[in-house]
Structure formats: C-alpha cells, structure tokens
Motif scaffolding. Structure first.
Motif, PDB file in Angstrom:
ATOM      1  N   VAL A 125       0.727  -1.101   0.098  1.00 43.67           N
ATOM      2  CA  VAL A 125       0.151  -0.104   0.138  1.00 43.67           C
ATOM      3  C   VAL A 125       0.771   1.063   0.043  1.00 43.67           C
ATOM      4  O   VAL A 125       1.793   1.160   0.935  1.00 43.67           O
ATOM      5  CB  VAL A 125      -0.964   0.101   1.182  1.00 43.67           C
ATOM      6  CG1 VAL A 125      -1.783   1.100   1.228  1.00 43.67           C
ATOM      7  CG2 VAL A 125      -1.831  -1.178   1.308  1.00 43.67           C
ATOM      8  N   ALA A 126       0.528   2.102  -0.935  1.00 46.01           N
ATOM      9  CA  ALA A 126       1.426   3.239  -1.133  1.00 46.01           C
ATOM     10  C   ALA A 126       0.520   4.544  -0.681  1.00 46.01           C
ATOM     11  O   ALA A 126       1.031   5.601  -0.453  1.00 46.01           O
ATOM     12  CB  ALA A 126       1.836   3.511  -2.528  1.00 46.01           C
ATOM     13  N   GLY A 127      -0.868   4.564  -0.714  1.00 47.61           N
ATOM     14  CA  GLY A 127      -1.693   5.463  -0.592  1.00 47.61           C
ATOM     15  C   GLY A 127      -3.279   5.118  -1.026  1.00 47.61           C
ATOM     16  O   GLY A 127      -3.414   4.027  -1.251  1.00 47.61           O
ATOM     17  N   ILE A 128      -4.117   5.915  -1.172  1.00 52.16           N
ATOM     18  CA  ILE A 128      -5.424   5.794  -1.290  1.00 52.16           C
ATOM     19  C   ILE A 128      -6.023   7.045  -1.926  1.00 52.16           C
ATOM     20  O   ILE A 128      -5.572   8.149  -1.629  1.00 52.16           O
ATOM     21  CB  ILE A 128      -6.356   5.397  -0.166  1.00 52.16           C
ATOM     22  CG1 ILE A 128      -7.876   5.069  -0.499  1.00 52.16           C
ATOM     23  CG2 ILE A 128      -6.539   6.554   1.004  1.00 52.16           C
ATOM     24  CD1 ILE A 128      -8.627   4.418   0.463  1.00 52.16           C
ATOM     25  N   ILE A 129      -6.719   6.943  -2.935  1.00 47.24           N
ATOM     26  CA  ILE A 129      -7.679   8.083  -3.453  1.00 47.24           C
ATOM     27  C   ILE A 129      -9.221   7.986  -3.361  1.00 47.24           C
ATOM     28  O   ILE A 129      -9.639   6.739  -3.275  1.00 47.24           O
ATOM     29  CB  ILE A 129      -7.151   8.517  -4.667  1.00 47.24           C
ATOM     30  CG1 ILE A 129      -7.641   7.541  -5.825  1.00 47.24           C
ATOM     31  CG2 ILE A 129      -5.796   8.843  -5.078  1.00 47.24           C
ATOM     32  CD1 ILE A 129      -7.621   7.865  -7.335  1.00 47.24           C
ATOM     33  N   SER A 130      -9.920   9.048  -3.385  1.00 44.67           N
ATOM     34  CA  SER A 130     -11.476   8.938  -3.306  1.00 44.67           C
ATOM     35  C   SER A 130     -12.008   9.704  -4.522  1.00 44.67           C
ATOM     36  O   SER A 130     -11.036  10.518  -5.233  1.00 44.67           O
ATOM     37  CB  SER A 130     -11.949   9.307  -1.893  1.00 44.67           C
ATOM     38  OG  SER A 130     -11.513  10.766  -1.905  1.00 44.67           O
ATOM     39  N   GLU A 131     -13.209   9.876  -4.765  1.00 46.16           N
ATOM     40  CA  GLU A 131     -13.748  10.444  -5.719  1.00 46.16           C
ATOM     41  C   GLU A 131     -13.517  11.903  -5.359  1.00 46.16           C
ATOM     42  O   GLU A 131     -13.537  12.798  -6.322  1.00 46.16           O
ATOM     43  CB  GLU A 131     -15.479  10.202  -5.522  1.00 46.16           C
ATOM     44  CG  GLU A 131     -16.031   9.109  -6.329  1.00 46.16           C
ATOM     45  CD  GLU A 131     -17.374   8.935  -6.197  1.00 46.16           C
ATOM     46  OE1 GLU A 131     -17.956   8.263  -7.008  1.00 46.16           O
ATOM     47  OE2 GLU A 131     -17.888   9.616  -5.305  1.00 46.16           O
ATOM     48  N   ALA A 132     -13.687  12.307  -4.174  1.00 50.28           N
ATOM     49  CA  ALA A 132     -13.394  13.639  -3.522  1.00 50.28           C
ATOM     50  C   ALA A 132     -12.098  14.092  -4.028  1.00 50.28           C
ATOM     51  O   ALA A 132     -11.912  15.457  -4.705  1.00 50.28           O
ATOM     52  CB  ALA A 132     -13.643  13.829  -2.167  1.00 50.28           C
ATOM     53  N   ASP A 133     -11.046  13.207  -4.057  1.00 53.94           N
ATOM     54  CA  ASP A 133      -9.798  13.846  -4.535  1.00 53.94           C
ATOM     55  C   ASP A 133      -9.765  13.993  -6.066  1.00 53.94           C
ATOM     56  O   ASP A 133      -9.223  15.009  -6.481  1.00 53.94           O
ATOM     57  CB  ASP A 133      -8.729  12.578  -4.484  1.00 53.94           C
ATOM     58  CG  ASP A 133      -8.436  12.393  -2.868  1.00 53.94           C
ATOM     59  OD1 ASP A 133      -8.459  13.395  -1.757  1.00 53.94           O
ATOM     60  OD2 ASP A 133      -8.357  11.037  -2.545  1.00 53.94           O
ATOM     61  N   LEU A 134     -10.408  13.091  -6.927  1.00 48.64           N
ATOM     62  CA  LEU A 134     -10.662  13.463  -8.440  1.00 48.64           C
ATOM     63  C   LEU A 134     -11.253  14.570  -8.598  1.00 48.64           C
ATOM     64  O   LEU A 134     -10.955  15.369  -9.619  1.00 48.64           O
ATOM     65  CB  LEU A 134     -10.999  12.228  -8.835  1.00 48.64           C
ATOM     66  CG  LEU A 134     -10.201  10.932  -8.873  1.00 48.64           C
ATOM     67  CD1 LEU A 134     -10.703   9.759  -9.627  1.00 48.64           C
ATOM     68  CD2 LEU A 134      -8.938  11.127  -9.694  1.00 48.64           C
ATOM     69  N   ILE A 135     -12.428  14.780  -7.814  1.00 44.82           N
ATOM     70  CA  ILE A 135     -13.215  16.115  -8.150  1.00 44.82           C
ATOM     71  C   ILE A 135     -12.395  17.317  -7.896  1.00 44.82           C
ATOM     72  O   ILE A 135     -12.363  18.319  -8.847  1.00 44.82           O
ATOM     73  CB  ILE A 135     -14.453  16.265  -7.163  1.00 44.82           C
ATOM     74  CG1 ILE A 135     -15.423  14.966  -7.871  1.00 44.82           C
ATOM     75  CG2 ILE A 135     -15.247  17.364  -7.291  1.00 44.82           C
ATOM     76  CD1 ILE A 135     -16.633  14.705  -6.887  1.00 44.82           C
ATOM     77  N   ASP A 136     -11.674  17.298  -6.828  1.00 42.63           N
ATOM     78  CA  ASP A 136     -10.839  18.320  -6.424  1.00 42.63           C
ATOM     79  C   ASP A 136      -9.618  18.576  -7.554  1.00 42.63           C
ATOM     80  O   ASP A 136      -9.403  19.889  -7.787  1.00 42.63           O
ATOM     81  CB  ASP A 136     -10.110  18.359  -5.205  1.00 42.63           C
ATOM     82  CG  ASP A 136     -11.178  18.364  -4.037  1.00 42.63           C
ATOM     83  OD1 ASP A 136     -12.087  18.718  -4.114  1.00 42.63           O
ATOM     84  OD2 ASP A 136     -10.511  17.790  -3.001  1.00 42.63           O
ATOM     85  N   ARG A 137      -9.131  17.572  -8.139  1.00 44.77           N
ATOM     86  CA  ARG A 137      -8.190  17.674  -9.111  1.00 44.77           C
ATOM     87  C   ARG A 137      -8.823  18.188 -10.601  1.00 44.77           C
ATOM     88  O   ARG A 137      -7.902  19.018 -11.276  1.00 44.77           O
ATOM     89  CB  ARG A 137      -7.499  16.272  -9.262  1.00 44.77           C
ATOM     90  CG  ARG A 137      -6.274  16.472 -10.084  1.00 44.77           C
ATOM     91  CD  ARG A 137      -5.064  17.108  -9.406  1.00 44.77           C
ATOM     92  NE  ARG A 137      -3.888  17.204 -10.426  1.00 44.77           N
ATOM     93  CZ  ARG A 137      -2.705  17.584  -9.880  1.00 44.77           C
ATOM     94  NH1 ARG A 137      -2.688  17.846  -8.574  1.00 44.77           N
ATOM     95  NH2 ARG A 137      -1.714  17.954 -10.861  1.00 44.77           N
TER      96      ARG A 137
END
Length: 269
Positions: A125-137
């Motif tokens: 495991v290196a990290g995690i992303i969520s929908e919110a992370d992509l929306i912010d991007r």
C-alpha cells in the motif's frame, strides 16, 4: 486483486496530466485483517476518514468503508467480536502509483466504487484516493458552471420522521445502498443521518434498536433549492464540510438531495 495499467495517450479535457502519486493520500490508514470491526470504527471516527485499507504483510487484501459499516450495523453483530476480515469488501480495487488520473477516474466510474487503493512496485500500500480527490483535481467548477442542482439531484429522497427508530435508518440505508436518510418534521428537513454518523454511533456503542432519529441526526441540515448553481453548491459543501445537500422547494419542503457523487457522475457523463 484488480489493477489498472498506467495512463497512456492524450489527456481528456479538464483532466490534468498527473498520476496517482501526485494526488493520493499517503500514507493510507490501514489495519491488519485480524483487528476487530470495533477497532476499525474507532479509527475511522477518530481520523474522520471514509475508508480503511485492510492489509496482510502490508499488502491490501480488502477495504472497509462507511457504507460497509452501515451494512455491518444492519446485521446486528458484535463489533468487538468480529474481525474486520469478515466485514471488509474483497478484492479491493487497486492501481499502481504511475496510473494516470484519467484512467483512475474511468476506473472509479466504471466499477461504481468510491475509493482506489494505490500500490507501489512491490504491491504494498502506497496510498489511497477517493472520488473527492479526483473532483478536487478536475476543473470541476468550469465543467459545471452552466448546470444547476435541479439537473442532477436525486428526487424521491428517502425520509424518516424525527420520532422514528434509528434501526429503520440502518435498515433502509443497507437495503437500498444509501449514503443518508433525511429526517423530517411536517415535510421539512430538520436533520440528516449519514454513513459517517453510523460509524460514530457504532464506535460509541449506541443501541440503534431503541434510539430515536432525533437523538442521532446531524443538524441543522444544509439545504439548497433546485435553482442553485452547482458551482455555488460545491462552495456550500466545502464551507460546511459535507458531501451532500438537501434540496428544498420554495416552501422549505424536501424534494431531493445532491451529493458530491452526483457531481462526479455528471463530469464523467
């Protein structure tokens, strides 16, 4: 375990040439598979996170989200006695750190999940992303500038009266895979019960069988009208620290709900 190849080709309009390494939350919060559900709920509540990675030898073997917590609550099992391995979803959706944002965006949309576990070259495991992370991007506000809440909101939202038992909220959220239930008084929203609320209550050991909605709901509820621009709705969510807004008519009656997930779907479409 599922994975995604690295991004190739041109970048779609509105999607920057970035990889998961650029936007992931790292380190991801993880727990061993033999830890109890109660421990997991305590970690999620304490860190105010929506998902935990479940690991074995630092490799992801499952994921436990707020929605999984609702599903578990509906089973009326002892959270202290059940290991997280029996409540997690498996296999988890994973992708390597060099996966492009465009591919990650497509993966979440196609698999209809809200979290993606990011792994390094060793599969750890290196990290995690969520929908919110992509929306912010995304350049979300530019993409949604001409859209109002009425165009994307969910109508026929599930509501319960404030004197209903909390177990009813758990049942309907688990059965219909809902992220929230609006609490009403005479047709007007006075509160809301969300997946995050149920994580908190599970950690506190609240007996949902005898507790009323009025005792557990988050209030006051954040509302908008259908004519509200999505750009304003996004700002309202950010200011209130919430992922959903209740939509009301001119009389203040509940007519629907709009969430960050709705916005994610619109950008995808």
């Amino acid at each position: 375990m599922q994975s995604s190849p690295s991004a190739t080709g041109s970048v779609a309009a509105g999607l920057p040439p970035a990889t998961l390494a650029d936007i992931m939350t790292s380190p991801a919060t993880a727990v061993p598979a033999d830890y109890s559900v109660q421990w997991a709920l305590s970690v999620m509540r304490g860190q105010r996170i929506s998902a935990l990675v479940v690991t074995d030898a630092e490799r992801p073997v499952g994921i436990f989200t707020e929605r999984d917590a609702v599903r578990f609550a509906a089973q009326h099992r002892d959270a202290e006695a059940v290991p997280i391995s029996e409540a997690m979803r498996t296999p988890p959706l994973t992708a390597p750190t060099d996966t492009g944002v465009r591919d990650a965006y497509r993966l979440l949309a196609e698999r209809r999940v809200r979290h993606l576990i990011v792994t390094d070259q060793a599969g750890q495991v290196a990290g995690i992303i969520s929908e919110a992370d992509l929306i912010d991007r995304l350049t979300t506000k530019d993409l949604l500038a001409d859209t109002d809440v009425n165009a994307i909101m969910t109508r026929g939202v599930v509501t319960l009266p404030e004197d209903a038992l909390a177990r009813e909220a758990v049942r309907v959220m688990a059965d219909r895979h809902l992220g929230s239930v609006v609490v009403e008084r005479h047709g007007r929203p006075v509160g809301i019960v969300t997946e995050r609320d149920l994580v908190r209550l599970g950690d506190e050991g609240v007996d949902l069988v005898v507790t009323r909605m009025s005792a557990i709901m988050s209030h006051p509820v954040q509302t908008v009208t259908g004519a509200t621009r999505l750009t304003e709705a996004i700002t309202r969510m950010e200011e209130a620290g919430t992922r959903r807004l209740v939509v009301v008519d001119e009389s203040g009656n509940t007519v629907g709900i709009v969430t960050r997930h709705d916005m994610f779907k619109v950008v995808h479409d």
